[in-house]
Design an enzyme around this catalytic site. Sequence first.
Site, PDB file in Angstrom:
ATOM      1  N   LYS A   1       0.845  -1.193   0.000  1.00  0.00           N
ATOM      2  CA  LYS A   1       0.000   0.000   0.000  1.00  0.00           C
ATOM      3  C   LYS A   1       0.880   1.243   0.000  1.00  0.00           C
ATOM      4  O   LYS A   1       1.866   1.320   0.734  1.00  0.00           O
ATOM      5  CB  LYS A   1      -0.867  -0.023   1.257  1.00  0.00           C
ATOM      6  CG  LYS A   1      -1.695   1.201   1.503  1.00  0.00           C
ATOM      7  CD  LYS A   1      -2.506   0.994   2.780  1.00  0.00           C
ATOM      8  CE  LYS A   1      -3.273   2.223   3.166  1.00  0.00           C
ATOM      9  NZ  LYS A   1      -4.090   2.004   4.369  1.00  0.00           N
TER      10      LYS A   1
ATOM     11  N   SER B   1      -3.975   3.220 -17.100  1.00  0.00           N
ATOM     12  CA  SER B   1      -3.023   2.780 -16.086  1.00  0.00           C
ATOM     13  C   SER B   1      -2.739   3.897 -15.097  1.00  0.00           C
ATOM     14  O   SER B   1      -3.310   4.977 -15.171  1.00  0.00           O
ATOM     15  CB  SER B   1      -1.703   2.321 -16.703  1.00  0.00           C
ATOM     16  OG  SER B   1      -1.061   3.422 -17.313  1.00  0.00           O
TER      17      SER B   1
ATOM     18  N   THR C   1      -6.885  -0.446 -11.765  1.00  0.00           N
ATOM     19  CA  THR C   1      -6.088  -0.268 -12.970  1.00  0.00           C
ATOM     20  C   THR C   1      -4.820  -1.093 -12.785  1.00  0.00           C
ATOM     21  O   THR C   1      -4.786  -1.996 -11.954  1.00  0.00           O
ATOM     22  CB  THR C   1      -5.799   1.234 -13.242  1.00  0.00           C
ATOM     23  OG1 THR C   1      -5.197   1.372 -14.530  1.00  0.00           O
ATOM     24  CG2 THR C   1      -4.936   1.864 -12.175  1.00  0.00           C
ATOM     25  N   TYR C   2      -3.787  -0.804 -13.554  1.00  0.00           N
ATOM     26  CA  TYR C   2      -2.504  -1.490 -13.393  1.00  0.00           C
ATOM     27  C   TYR C   2      -1.403  -0.445 -13.375  1.00  0.00           C
ATOM     28  O   TYR C   2      -1.587   0.683 -13.819  1.00  0.00           O
ATOM     29  CB  TYR C   2      -2.274  -2.518 -14.508  1.00  0.00           C
ATOM     30  CG  TYR C   2      -2.189  -1.905 -15.882  1.00  0.00           C
ATOM     31  CD1 TYR C   2      -0.959  -1.537 -16.431  1.00  0.00           C
ATOM     32  CD2 TYR C   2      -3.333  -1.674 -16.638  1.00  0.00           C
ATOM     33  CE1 TYR C   2      -0.881  -0.956 -17.690  1.00  0.00           C
ATOM     34  CE2 TYR C   2      -3.263  -1.102 -17.889  1.00  0.00           C
ATOM     35  CZ  TYR C   2      -2.031  -0.742 -18.410  1.00  0.00           C
ATOM     36  OH  TYR C   2      -1.958  -0.164 -19.649  1.00  0.00           O
TER      37      TYR C   2
ATOM     38  N   GLY D   1      -5.517   7.672 -19.050  1.00  0.00           N
ATOM     39  CA  GLY D   1      -6.712   7.167 -19.713  1.00  0.00           C
ATOM     40  C   GLY D   1      -7.969   7.488 -18.928  1.00  0.00           C
ATOM     41  O   GLY D   1      -8.067   8.521 -18.264  1.00  0.00           O
ATOM     42  N   ALA D   2      -8.939   6.585 -18.987  1.00  0.00           N
ATOM     43  CA  ALA D   2     -10.234   6.817 -18.343  1.00  0.00           C
ATOM     44  C   ALA D   2     -10.098   7.082 -16.847  1.00  0.00           C
ATOM     45  O   ALA D   2     -10.878   7.846 -16.270  1.00  0.00           O
ATOM     46  CB  ALA D   2     -11.152   5.623 -18.584  1.00  0.00           C
ATOM     47  N   ALA D   3      -9.095   6.486 -16.199  1.00  0.00           N
ATOM     48  CA  ALA D   3      -8.894   6.691 -14.762  1.00  0.00           C
ATOM     49  C   ALA D   3      -8.603   8.151 -14.431  1.00  0.00           C
ATOM     50  O   ALA D   3      -8.845   8.596 -13.307  1.00  0.00           O
ATOM     51  CB  ALA D   3      -7.764   5.803 -14.255  1.00  0.00           C
TER      52      ALA D   3
END
Length: 131
Positions: A9, A25, A57-58, A73-75
Amino acid sequence: MKVTMLKGKIHRAKVEQAELDYVGSITVDMDLLEAAGIYEYEKVQIVDVNNGNRFETYTIAGERGTGMICLNGAAARCVSTGDKIILMAYCELNENEVKDHRPKVVFVDDNNKVERVTSYEKHGRLSDIIL
């Protein structure tokens, strides 16, 4: 039986960039990934402390020492620059492994530099945690 446990974390990192026109990502300073035991391309969950959004996501490894946290991107629509996020990776353990498992918890400073790494996460208000 397998149990899904927190593996690593990064706590309350600041979003430095959000790039909508990028293939998805999260780009994370490699120093932070290594401190938390998170691999490049590993699936992660992101929690935005400011707006409550939670998504997956990654990771993509960012340049070392930069403190980079960039949602791509979308994130990028789920956060705002300057937001504090919590980035978490999980692992699956069998019941015998659970009792000895200790996640890596990385606390960062205002510049997303590693301030402290622990396997203990104290419950309570952030201001009560001695860093």
